[in-house]
Design a protein around this motif. Sequence first.
Motif, PDB file in Angstrom:
ATOM      1  N   HIS A   1       0.841  -1.211   0.000  1.00  0.00           N
ATOM      2  CA  HIS A   1       0.000   0.000   0.000  1.00  0.00           C
ATOM      3  C   HIS A   1       0.875   1.260   0.000  1.00  0.00           C
ATOM      4  O   HIS A   1       0.602   2.207  -0.745  1.00  0.00           O
ATOM      5  CB  HIS A   1      -0.900  -0.048   1.243  1.00  0.00           C
ATOM      6  CG  HIS A   1      -1.967   1.002   1.275  1.00  0.00           C
ATOM      7  ND1 HIS A   1      -2.782   1.275   0.210  1.00  0.00           N
ATOM      8  CD2 HIS A   1      -2.368   1.843   2.267  1.00  0.00           C
ATOM      9  CE1 HIS A   1      -3.637   2.238   0.539  1.00  0.00           C
ATOM     10  NE2 HIS A   1      -3.395   2.610   1.788  1.00  0.00           N
TER      11      HIS A   1
ATOM     12  N   ASN B   1       1.179   3.960  -2.961  1.00  0.00           N
ATOM     13  CA  ASN B   1       0.864   5.375  -2.717  1.00  0.00           C
ATOM     14  C   ASN B   1       1.965   6.323  -3.179  1.00  0.00           C
ATOM     15  O   ASN B   1       1.724   7.514  -3.347  1.00  0.00           O
ATOM     16  CB  ASN B   1       0.572   5.605  -1.229  1.00  0.00           C
ATOM     17  CG  ASN B   1      -0.830   5.167  -0.873  1.00  0.00           C
ATOM     18  OD1 ASN B   1      -1.701   5.088  -1.740  1.00  0.00           O
ATOM     19  ND2 ASN B   1      -1.059   4.859   0.391  1.00  0.00           N
TER      20      ASN B   1
ATOM     21  N   SER C   1      -5.164   3.472  -8.889  1.00  0.00           N
ATOM     22  CA  SER C   1      -6.365   3.139  -8.115  1.00  0.00           C
ATOM     23  C   SER C   1      -7.353   2.342  -8.983  1.00  0.00           C
ATOM     24  O   SER C   1      -7.971   1.375  -8.519  1.00  0.00           O
ATOM     25  CB  SER C   1      -6.994   4.438  -7.609  1.00  0.00           C
ATOM     26  OG  SER C   1      -8.284   4.231  -7.176  1.00  0.00           O
TER      27      SER C   1
ATOM     28  N   ARG D   1      -8.762  -2.132  -9.255  1.00  0.00           N
ATOM     29  CA  ARG D   1     -10.124  -2.649  -9.479  1.00  0.00           C
ATOM     30  C   ARG D   1     -10.199  -3.535 -10.719  1.00  0.00           C
ATOM     31  O   ARG D   1     -11.168  -4.258 -10.913  1.00  0.00           O
ATOM     32  CB  ARG D   1     -11.109  -1.484  -9.588  1.00  0.00           C
ATOM     33  CG  ARG D   1     -11.373  -0.870  -8.244  1.00  0.00           C
ATOM     34  CD  ARG D   1     -11.814   0.575  -8.275  1.00  0.00           C
ATOM     35  NE  ARG D   1     -12.077   1.047  -6.924  1.00  0.00           N
ATOM     36  CZ  ARG D   1     -11.151   1.474  -6.071  1.00  0.00           C
ATOM     37  NH1 ARG D   1      -9.894   1.489  -6.436  1.00  0.00           N
ATOM     38  NH2 ARG D   1     -11.467   1.855  -4.849  1.00  0.00           N
TER      39      ARG D   1
ATOM     40  N   ARG E   1      -9.517  -8.082  -0.340  1.00  0.00           N
ATOM     41  CA  ARG E   1     -10.099  -7.426   0.833  1.00  0.00           C
ATOM     42  C   ARG E   1     -10.587  -8.449   1.853  1.00  0.00           C
ATOM     43  O   ARG E   1     -10.369  -8.280   3.052  1.00  0.00           O
ATOM     44  CB  ARG E   1     -11.291  -6.567   0.410  1.00  0.00           C
ATOM     45  CG  ARG E   1     -10.889  -5.270  -0.242  1.00  0.00           C
ATOM     46  CD  ARG E   1     -12.096  -4.577  -0.815  1.00  0.00           C
ATOM     47  NE  ARG E   1     -11.785  -3.256  -1.326  1.00  0.00           N
ATOM     48  CZ  ARG E   1     -12.561  -2.579  -2.154  1.00  0.00           C
ATOM     49  NH1 ARG E   1     -13.683  -3.118  -2.582  1.00  0.00           N
ATOM     50  NH2 ARG E   1     -12.229  -1.374  -2.559  1.00  0.00           N
TER      51      ARG E   1
ATOM     52  N   HIS F   1      -9.549   6.254   8.424  1.00  0.00           N
ATOM     53  CA  HIS F   1      -8.979   6.261   7.074  1.00  0.00           C
ATOM     54  C   HIS F   1      -9.976   5.723   6.034  1.00  0.00           C
ATOM     55  O   HIS F   1     -10.119   6.295   4.953  1.00  0.00           O
ATOM     56  CB  HIS F   1      -7.721   5.383   7.127  1.00  0.00           C
ATOM     57  CG  HIS F   1      -6.928   5.325   5.868  1.00  0.00           C
ATOM     58  ND1 HIS F   1      -6.455   6.436   5.226  1.00  0.00           N
ATOM     59  CD2 HIS F   1      -6.500   4.252   5.126  1.00  0.00           C
ATOM     60  CE1 HIS F   1      -5.773   6.057   4.150  1.00  0.00           C
ATOM     61  NE2 HIS F   1      -5.797   4.740   4.069  1.00  0.00           N
ATOM     62  N   LEU F   2     -10.679   4.651   6.381  1.00  0.00           N
ATOM     63  CA  LEU F   2     -11.654   4.083   5.447  1.00  0.00           C
ATOM     64  C   LEU F   2     -12.829   5.041   5.273  1.00  0.00           C
ATOM     65  O   LEU F   2     -13.310   5.255   4.161  1.00  0.00           O
ATOM     66  CB  LEU F   2     -12.151   2.710   5.945  1.00  0.00           C
ATOM     67  CG  LEU F   2     -11.104   1.590   5.927  1.00  0.00           C
ATOM     68  CD1 LEU F   2     -11.660   0.314   6.540  1.00  0.00           C
ATOM     69  CD2 LEU F   2     -10.639   1.306   4.505  1.00  0.00           C
TER      70      LEU F   2
ATOM     71  N   ASN G   1       4.945   6.451   4.535  1.00  0.00           N
ATOM     72  CA  ASN G   1       3.603   6.914   4.922  1.00  0.00           C
ATOM     73  C   ASN G   1       3.612   8.321   5.508  1.00  0.00           C
ATOM     74  O   ASN G   1       2.698   9.095   5.253  1.00  0.00           O
ATOM     75  CB  ASN G   1       2.981   5.940   5.933  1.00  0.00           C
ATOM     76  CG  ASN G   1       2.409   4.714   5.242  1.00  0.00           C
ATOM     77  OD1 ASN G   1       2.294   4.698   4.017  1.00  0.00           O
ATOM     78  ND2 ASN G   1       2.052   3.708   6.010  1.00  0.00           N
TER      79      ASN G   1
HETATM   80  C1  HEM Z   1      -0.199   8.337   4.814  1.00  0.00           C
HETATM   81  C2  HEM Z   1      -0.425   7.061   4.640  1.00  0.00           C
HETATM   82  C3  HEM Z   1      -1.560   6.547   3.786  1.00  0.00           C
HETATM   83  C4  HEM Z   1      -2.119   7.082   2.657  1.00  0.00           C
HETATM   84  C5  HEM Z   1      -1.734   8.365   1.940  1.00  0.00           C
HETATM   85  C6  HEM Z   1      -3.170   6.181   2.227  1.00  0.00           C
HETATM   86  C7  HEM Z   1      -3.978   6.370   1.131  1.00  0.00           C
HETATM   87  C8  HEM Z   1      -5.064   5.604   0.790  1.00  0.00           C
HETATM   88  C9  HEM Z   1      -5.965   5.875  -0.289  1.00  0.00           C
HETATM   89  C10 HEM Z   1      -5.838   7.050  -1.259  1.00  0.00           C
HETATM   90  C11 HEM Z   1      -6.911   4.904  -0.299  1.00  0.00           C
HETATM   91  C12 HEM Z   1      -8.088   4.751  -1.260  1.00  0.00           C
HETATM   92  C13 HEM Z   1      -7.588   4.025  -2.493  1.00  0.00           C
HETATM   93  C14 HEM Z   1      -8.638   3.949  -3.576  1.00  0.00           C
HETATM   94  O1  HEM Z   1      -9.718   4.450  -3.415  1.00  0.00           O
HETATM   95  O2  HEM Z   1      -8.292   3.352  -4.572  1.00  0.00           O
HETATM   96  C15 HEM Z   1      -6.606   4.010   0.785  1.00  0.00           C
HETATM   97  C16 HEM Z   1      -7.321   2.869   1.102  1.00  0.00           C
HETATM   98  C17 HEM Z   1      -6.999   2.024   2.122  1.00  0.00           C
HETATM   99  N1  HEM Z   1      -5.971   2.153   3.023  1.00  0.00           N
HETATM  100 FE1  HEM Z   1      -4.609   3.623   3.054  1.00  0.00          FE
HETATM  101  N2  HEM Z   1      -3.202   5.109   3.089  1.00  0.00           N
HETATM  102  C18 HEM Z   1      -2.260   5.297   4.056  1.00  0.00           C
HETATM  103  C19 HEM Z   1      -1.965   4.477   5.118  1.00  0.00           C
HETATM  104  C20 HEM Z   1      -2.646   3.322   5.392  1.00  0.00           C
HETATM  105  C21 HEM Z   1      -2.328   2.428   6.480  1.00  0.00           C
HETATM  106  C22 HEM Z   1      -1.189   2.643   7.471  1.00  0.00           C
HETATM  107  C23 HEM Z   1      -3.208   1.393   6.436  1.00  0.00           C
HETATM  108  C24 HEM Z   1      -3.322   0.188   7.304  1.00  0.00           C
HETATM  109  C25 HEM Z   1      -2.991   0.150   8.552  1.00  0.00           C
HETATM  110  C26 HEM Z   1      -4.099   1.644   5.301  1.00  0.00           C
HETATM  111  C27 HEM Z   1      -5.137   0.845   4.930  1.00  0.00           C
HETATM  112  C28 HEM Z   1      -5.996   1.081   3.882  1.00  0.00           C
HETATM  113  C29 HEM Z   1      -7.097   0.221   3.514  1.00  0.00           C
HETATM  114  C30 HEM Z   1      -7.475  -1.098   4.198  1.00  0.00           C
HETATM  115  C31 HEM Z   1      -7.729   0.801   2.402  1.00  0.00           C
HETATM  116  C32 HEM Z   1      -8.930   0.273   1.627  1.00  0.00           C
HETATM  117  C33 HEM Z   1      -8.438  -0.492   0.430  1.00  0.00           C
HETATM  118  C34 HEM Z   1      -9.596  -0.993  -0.389  1.00  0.00           C
HETATM  119  O3  HEM Z   1     -10.439  -1.657   0.168  1.00  0.00           O
HETATM  120  O4  HEM Z   1      -9.622  -0.736  -1.571  1.00  0.00           O
HETATM  121  N3  HEM Z   1      -3.722   2.806   4.703  1.00  0.00           N
HETATM  122  N4  HEM Z   1      -5.470   4.451   1.439  1.00  0.00           N
END
Ligand code: HEM
Length: 255
Positions: free
Chosen positions: A58, A62, A76, A80, A97, A155-156, A241
């Motif tokens: 992830h 990013n 992104s 999908r 997921r 975050h979600l 991150n």
């Molecule tokens: C600064 C750090 C982070 C950024 C900038 C970030 C960014 C994002 C973004 C933009 C999405 C949406 C992606 C999409 O819609 O295609 C997302 C989804 C997600 N992020 Fe992060 N993330 C970060 C850190 C984390 C961390 C540390 C975790 C876990 C502990 C995490 C877990 C998730 C999960 C589970 C999703 C949902 C994925 C899905 O079901 O499609 N993220 N994140």
Amino acid sequence: MTATQPARPLSPDISVKPLRTLPSRRKPFFVELWQTAVGKKWIMAITGVMLMGFVFAHAVGNLKMYLGPADFDHYSEFLREILVPILPRTIFLWLLRIGLIAAFVFHIWAAASLTAMNRKANAPYVSRRDYVAANFAARTMRWTGIIILLFLIWHLADLTWGLKPIAPSDWTRGEAFNNVTESLERVGVAIFYVIANIALGIHLFHGSWSLFQSLGLNNPRFNKARRYFATGFAVLVAAMNISFPIMIQAGVVAG
Ligand code: HEM
């Protein structure tokens, strides 16, 4: 009895009755394994490795943020579209997921269950635990874990579900770059992301160190390598991150 005498037939009252078979008390292998401390540690370690794989992938994904909106949104969308047309759109992502959710649930479940086991085992001792051998990261696993869980829910809601008022006011499905930059332009949210990712780094440091112990791979000869791996992994993920909120706040990445 002489050799000429016929053998006496067995009397009916000493005939051997077949033993009644008792129903087996053994539980299925995985249930028995789950009930032991070693089994729970294995579950923690295996699910931990799966979660480590996710956070690493992830964070690397990013990094596309630095290439601009088109690359980030394309990435992104790519998530999908994995295995299309073999599978319909988003199916593979959903399988990932589901695996991730299962790993997460089992990880927390094993942690809670091990904590309860430890408490029970330590209950007879009046004195407080001696923390000399346990370092800061080890002692704070529960707290860093809770911060990560709270961060994940936020975050979600913020970026995946677009839940108001957590998500930015113009959150739009499919516009991942705009959503993340709008979100992290809010100072309070950026600070929260930095704190949560420091907690993640501390958690990853101890987790990636102790997983070898849990799997029984704790030969002192490898301790130096284990420490390098744990430090390197935790610092790399946390640095990637933490760079995102900082660079967005600095205006280097802008929507
Ligand atoms: C600064 C750090 C982070 C950024 C900038 C970030 C960014 C994002 C973004 C933009 C999405 C949406 C992606 C999409 O819609 O295609 C997302 C989804 C997600 N992020 Fe992060 N993330 C970060 C850190 C984390 C961390 C540390 C975790 C876990 C502990 C995490 C877990 C998730 C999960 C589970 C999703 C949902 C994925 C899905 O079901 O499609 N993220 N994140």
